[in-house]
Design a protein around this motif. Structure first.
Motif, PDB file in Angstrom:
ATOM      1  N   SER A  46      -5.992   9.438   1.245  1.00 61.56           N
ATOM      2  CA  SER A  46      -5.548   8.284   0.453  1.00 61.56           C
ATOM      3  C   SER A  46      -4.031   8.215   0.445  1.00 61.56           C
ATOM      4  CB  SER A  46      -6.012   8.402  -1.002  1.00 61.56           C
ATOM      5  OG  SER A  46      -7.244   9.025  -1.111  1.00 61.56           O
ATOM      6  N   HIS A 189      -6.650  16.690  -8.433  1.00 61.47           N
ATOM      7  CA  HIS A 189      -5.728  16.017  -9.366  1.00 61.47           C
ATOM      8  C   HIS A 189      -4.674  17.029  -9.797  1.00 61.47           C
ATOM      9  CE1 HIS A 189      -6.766  11.902  -9.795  1.00 61.47           C
ATOM     10  NE2 HIS A 189      -8.007  12.126 -10.148  1.00 61.47           N
ATOM     11  N   GLU A 191      -2.299  17.066 -11.820  1.00 60.28           N
ATOM     12  CA  GLU A 191      -1.953  17.252 -13.228  1.00 60.28           C
ATOM     13  C   GLU A 191      -2.836  18.300 -13.910  1.00 60.28           C
ATOM     14  OE1 GLU A 191      -2.844  14.705 -11.467  1.00 60.28           O
ATOM     15  OE2 GLU A 191      -3.323  12.954 -12.674  1.00 60.28           O
ATOM     16  N   GLY A 206      -2.951  17.889  -2.743  1.00 58.70           N
ATOM     17  CA  GLY A 206      -2.343  16.954  -3.684  1.00 58.70           C
ATOM     18  C   GLY A 206      -1.245  16.110  -3.090  1.00 58.70           C
ATOM     19  N   ILE A 245       4.736  13.733 -13.154  1.00 58.79           N
ATOM     20  CA  ILE A 245       3.517  12.954 -12.912  1.00 58.79           C
ATOM     21  C   ILE A 245       3.329  11.905 -14.009  1.00 58.79           C
ATOM     22  CG2 ILE A 245       0.994  13.077 -12.652  1.00 58.79           C
ATOM     23  CD1 ILE A 245       1.420  15.895 -11.388  1.00 58.79           C
ATOM     24  N   MET A 248       5.468   9.175 -13.130  1.00 57.98           N
ATOM     25  CA  MET A 248       4.969   8.486 -11.936  1.00 57.98           C
ATOM     26  C   MET A 248       3.850   7.504 -12.261  1.00 57.98           C
ATOM     27  SD  MET A 248       3.399  10.279  -8.524  1.00 57.98           S
ATOM     28  CE  MET A 248       1.806  10.666  -9.216  1.00 57.98           C
TER      29      MET A 248
END
Ligand code: NAY
Length: 296
Positions: A46, A189, A191, A206, A245, A248
């Motif tokens: 992605s 993920h 985070e 990541g 993050i 972001m």
């Protein structure tokens, strides 16, 4: 586990102003990440705008990363498409490049039965010898795979693990319980990297590792060296990563990361391919101020 455990950067695909791919910057990004100690790369996922690239570009991006890594990093090639035939073509190309494993997102858009999804993965695996890592990302695909599905797929020795991009760490732990200790789980993920490690992940794939490789390589090292004795330090490092993050998420992940890499001097332009957007001048100056204050 020794071969695959660790930190993998889901590489962005650097671009020129006109959206064409900047292969020089891709080489620079790849070697920069290796210098920062990452175990390897997830290419064409992605974050790599894999679904916005042509098949030919996906192949050339992979070839570029394999060439730049020159055996110094583990390369995981995302070859997933919504069609089995297209996925197989990319899988065969990836295998010819000598990648360490292939990975495929669950086919999305058409509502498929678990049996059809299983058939998709079995057909891809039958076409190559490379190990397969299933890409689980229900938030984007809308497809939730059951624990039974994972247990069934993990019985095929070619299916070595899952890239688990979900905040449901209970489910992650249950995959570990059902598929056994040898099944690889990559936290998806960033985070919750530290929490994912505690829930049984062997490593992580990541996107924010593009801009903060050191923090995550450091957390992985501390946890591998002395287990959770370093828990407090790791928690503080996770908090530092999450500060970036959290900032972001007020923007858009890929344009944000490309902008930070641009400010870090690693890529030439922050361009991403439309429909991903460009930041306004106000947004740019806010990002620059944040970068100055934190060295993101
Ligand atoms: C991919 O295929 O590139 C990934 O899924 C990498 C994992 C990232 N997921 C997405 C959707 O971007 O790093 C995460 C994510 O950006 C990060 O945790 C912030 O949510």
């Amino acid at each position: 586990k020794e071969t695959f455990g660790g930190i993998y950067t889901a590489l962005v695909t650097p671009m020129h102003e006109d959206g064409s791919i900047d292969y020089d910057s891709l080489v620079r990004l790849t070697t920069h990440q290796i210098d920062q100690g990452v175990k390897g790369f997830y290419v064409g996922g992605s974050t790599g705008e894999g679904f916005l690239l042509t098949g030919e570009e996906r192949q050339r991006v992979l070839e570029t990363v394999v060439g730049a890594a020159a055996g110094r990093a583990v390369v995981l090639a995302h070859i997933g498409c919504i069609g089995t035939m297209d996925s197989i073509a990319l899988a065969k190309h990836a295998e010819r490049q000598g990648v360490d494993a292939i990975s495929a997102v669950v086919p999305f858009y058409y509502k498929l039965s678990p049996r059809e999804i299983q058939g998709h993965y079995e057909a891809i695996m039958a076409s190559v010898a490379a190990p397969m890592i299933v890409y689980h990302f229900p938030g984007a695909t809308g497809v939730s795979l059951s624990l039974d599905f994972y247990e069934g797929l993990s019985r095929n020795p070619q299916c070595i693990g899952v890239k688990f991009t979900s905040l449901n760490l209970f489910e992650m732990q249950q995959i570990r319980a059902r598929c056994g200790e040898d099944f690889l789980i990559f936290n998806g993920h960033d985070e919750v990297y530290a929490s994912g490690a505690l829930a049984g992940a062997d490593g992580a794939i990541g996107s924010t590792f593009n801009i903060m490789p050191g923090l995550f390589v450091g957390m992985h090292r501390l946890l591998s060296e002395d287990g959770w004795k370093s828990g407090r330090t790791v928690q503080a490092m996770q908090a530092e990563a999450n500060r970036v993050i959290a900032h972001m998420v007020g923007y858009d992940v890929i344009p944000y990361e490309k902008y930070m890499l641009y400010l870090q001097g690693i890529v030439r332009t922050p361009t991403a391919r439309q429909p991903l957007r460009r930041f306004t001048p106000e947004e740019r100056s806010r990002l620059e101020a944040f970068f100055e204050s934190s060295g993101a």
